[in-house]
Every structure is written in C-alpha cells, then in structure tokens.
Write an enzyme that holds these catalytic residues in place. Structure first.
Site, PDB file in Angstrom:
ATOM      1  N   ARG A 205       0.784  -1.230   0.000  1.00 56.29           N
ATOM      2  CA  ARG A 205       0.000   0.000   0.000  1.00 56.29           C
ATOM      3  C   ARG A 205       0.818   1.284   0.000  1.00 56.29           C
ATOM      4  O   ARG A 205       1.903   1.340   0.571  1.00 56.29           O
ATOM      5  CB  ARG A 205      -0.915   0.044   1.234  1.00 56.29           C
TER       6      ARG A 205
ATOM      7  N   HIS B 137       0.133  -1.983  -4.820  1.00 60.81           N
ATOM      8  CA  HIS B 137       0.998  -2.723  -5.747  1.00 60.81           C
ATOM      9  C   HIS B 137       1.390  -1.921  -6.989  1.00 60.81           C
ATOM     10  O   HIS B 137       1.500  -2.481  -8.089  1.00 60.81           O
ATOM     11  CB  HIS B 137       0.341  -4.039  -6.147  1.00 60.81           C
TER      12      HIS B 137
ATOM     13  N   HIS C 197       4.992 -12.583  -4.833  1.00 64.92           N
ATOM     14  CA  HIS C 197       3.644 -12.880  -4.338  1.00 64.92           C
ATOM     15  C   HIS C 197       3.239 -14.331  -4.596  1.00 64.92           C
ATOM     16  O   HIS C 197       2.145 -14.604  -5.092  1.00 64.92           O
ATOM     17  CB  HIS C 197       2.633 -11.935  -4.993  1.00 64.92           C
TER      18      HIS C 197
ATOM     19  N   ASP D 261      -4.406 -11.074   6.769  1.00 58.80           N
ATOM     20  CA  ASP D 261      -3.840 -10.144   5.800  1.00 58.80           C
ATOM     21  C   ASP D 261      -3.123  -9.091   6.631  1.00 58.80           C
ATOM     22  O   ASP D 261      -3.644  -8.017   6.900  1.00 58.80           O
ATOM     23  CB  ASP D 261      -4.924  -9.516   4.925  1.00 58.80           C
TER      24      ASP D 261
ATOM     25  N   GLU E  62       5.209 -12.896   2.199  1.00 53.68           N
ATOM     26  CA  GLU E  62       5.850 -11.861   1.393  1.00 53.68           C
ATOM     27  C   GLU E  62       6.829 -11.057   2.252  1.00 53.68           C
ATOM     28  O   GLU E  62       6.433 -10.417   3.221  1.00 53.68           O
ATOM     29  CB  GLU E  62       4.805 -10.927   0.799  1.00 53.68           C
TER      30      GLU E  62
END
Length: 366
Positions: free
Chosen positions: A106, A126, A200, A265, A330
């Site tokens: 972000r 992204h 990713h 997340d 990630e």
C-alpha cells in the site's frame, strides 16, 4: 461442482504418483509458453540434483510451479498457479507467483511526497495496474554444478505508474542442491524513488488447493502493524500477545482464523532488524510432512491466506481455489513507508544500490 471435484481428484491422484527424480546434474530447460504483443513468453525449469523443480516465466518474473518432495519423496506442486499464459493474463490472476514493484503493497491515497514534490499514482496498492507483475522481463540462464539460476532484468522508465527515475531491477532466482530457492533483488536509479519489491507466491504445502488451516505456522515477530479495514497502516506497531495474530509459537493457521474476520492479511514487524539474512517464519504441513522455512534480510513479513479466493476460480489441473486455500509469506519493507517517517527508509537515490535477499528452504519431517 461435481465435474470440478472429479478433476481435482484426478489431479491429486496424478500428483501423488510423481516421485522425485533420481539424483543427477542440476539443469535448466526452456519451452515456449505463449506470446504477448509479439513478444515470446518462455517457461524455464530449474532442476536440482535431487529432482526438485522451480518453473518461472518471463511475464511478471512469475514463479509458476515449485515441485518439492514430501516425506515419502513424492513430488508435489506446492504453489498455486494456472495452466496457461491466457489465465495469467486474465482477471482471476491475483499476482500468483509474480514479482511486485516498484513499490509493493500500500501507498495511502495513491500519493507521496519526495524532496518537496508530490507524486500521484494510479492506485494505492501494488504500484497500479502496470506494475512489475505485468511486464515482460529479460532472462539470462546461469548454469552451475551446485546451483542453477535465472537472472531477470527489467527497466521501469521514469514516470512509469507515476514514479520518478529510470529504475533498473534485477531479480535472480537460484535453486540450490539443498532444496533452497533464493530470491536476490538488486536495483539502481537515476532519480530518487521509493523501492519496495517482493514476490507474491501462494504456497500450499499439501500440494493441493485445500484450505491451509491445518498448516502450523511460526513467525519470529512480537509486533504487527496496526491497520484500518483497507489494510492501510496507521504507523503504530502493536503487540501480538493475546491476539489471533500471535504465531510466536507453532500454531495451526485455522485455530484463530475465524477471529480475524475474513482471514489473515497482516504485516508483521520481524524481530530481526539487522538487515542480515535471518529466519522469519516456519510453516509445517503435517499430512505431507513438508516444511518451509523463510529467511530474509527484510524487516517485514506479510502473511495472507487467500481470503478472496472462491470455487469459481479454476487453477492448475482443473483444481478450484478455496478461501483460505493458500499462504503468502511476502518479505518486504513496511507498507506505506513513503508516507510514514517512522518506518524504515525505502528511498533509493542515484549512486546507491538496493539489495535484498529472501530464501525459501524446503525440507520434510518424517
């Protein structure tokens, strides 16, 4: 639904009967995978001395397959992927296996200020619709006796997606004879620019697309980044203790996943902040016995559990995807770092070299 189940069962049966190849010399092979705007897309296969394989396409510097052995030495594809380039180009491709940049994750409101100038971006996530994952990369094969590698390079031109500077990025994927996949990043620029690069890949150590709820996860992080409903960081770090986000000890992903709402997340602030390569997380899938250890030089680990997946998305071999059917690990700098002066620096300037390394090491527990 019945057809999807039958296809999935057939695929699993086929996968279960693929045994690891006999020990041999590490190799690199190349096949045509498709074409985009007159440019050929190839799939490269790295194979190590024990038969483990990693497959990569030059579209998006994408890892399409990782075939790793289970406790019975049977190979299984432990990442989610598709069967064709058309699917990777389609709307259901949520960055599967792709390189993400020039700024991953972000950036609040799709804007940042650097050296007194404001830059506007096409998206707050992204790097927008034409990030690294949508580009065709140059590839160089790097053969060897102890490891084989692919060196991928891309020039992101000044102004691309709103970012300043001509950024030359090189990503090297190396498969060692110790079943390690090394991701080495390097970048240079001719103007100051933020750089946050990651990969990713969606892991499922069972070799299926089933939920990863029984996978045991350990994360070497005592804190996570506070964020809003859109996963935008506030700038504060919070303790994981007493929350569903605590993986400081091995814990099944499914144990507290319902308490998170939609699934994991989350950005973890790793305990290691030295910039040196160190263990960040360990995942263990008990049915297959596969273990995945993630090492990184980065200060942050994003954990994502495929919360947006559903059965309408059909992946490799006709297997449908499932919500919570994957685990992303990630490695990167903190999200929204260009707007958060308290976060580690992500600004790369002329004359400097951005370097980062992540290692995914595969093994088994008997």
């Amino acid at each position: 639904m019945r057809r999807a189940i039958l296809l999935s069962s057939l695929t699993l049966c086929l996968t279960a009967n693929i045994f690891a190849a006999k020990p041999g010399k590490p190799s690199i092979t190349k096949t045509i995978y498709g074409e985009i705007n007159g440019q050929h897309i190839y799939q490269y296969t790295l194979t190590n001395s024990s038969g483990m394989q990693v497959k990569v396409i030059n579209y998006g510097a994408t890892i399409t397959d990782i075939l790793a052995p289970d406790r019975d030495n049977k190979l299984g594809d432990v990442v989610l992927g598709f069967d064709s380039l058309k699917q990777y180009l389609g709307r259901n491709n949520a960055l599967l296996g792709a390189a993400v940049g020039r700024v991953a994750n972000r950036i609040a409101k799709g804007r940042f200020t650097l050296d007194g100038k404001e830059y506007l971006l096409p998206s707050n996530i992204h790097s927008g619709p034409r990030g690294f994952d949508k580009q065709v990369w140059a590839i160089e094969e790097v053969p060897g006796s102890k490891e084989v590698a692919l060196k991928l390079t891309y020039l992101s031109k000044d102004g691309e997606n709103g970012f300043p500077g001509n950024l030359i990025t090189t990503i090297t994927y190396t498969l060692t004879n110790n079943n390690e996949l090394k991701l080495s990043y390097r970048a240079t620029t001719d103007k100051a620019t933020p750089v946050v690069i990651t990969n990713h890949t969606y892991f499922n150590l069972s070799g299926t697309t089933d939920k990863v709820n029984n996978t045991q996860l350990t994360i070497l992080a005592n804190k996570y980044l506070e964020a809003d409903k859109d996963v935008m960081p506030s700038g504060k770090l919070l303790d994981v203790k007493g929350t569903p986000y605590d993986f400081t000890q091995p814990k099944e992903i499914g144990k507290d996943i319902a308490a998170t709402g939609n699934g994991y997340d989350l950005s973890y602030a790793l305990n290691n902040a030295s910039g040196k390569l160190a263990l960040a997380a360990t995942a263990y899938e008990p049915l297959s016995g596969r273990v995945l250890q993630t090492y990184t030089t980065e200060p942050c680990l994003i954990v994502y559990t495929g919360n947006h997946f559903n059965e309408r998305i059909i992946g490799r071999g006709g297997q449908h995807f499932n919500k919570w059917g994957a685990l992303c690990l990630e490695t990167m700098h903190f999200p929204d770092s260009p707007n958060q002066p308290g976060f580690p620096n992500v600004i790369l300037r002329p004359g400097e070299i951005f370097k980062s390394e992540t290692v995914y090491k595969f093994s088994v527990r008997k």
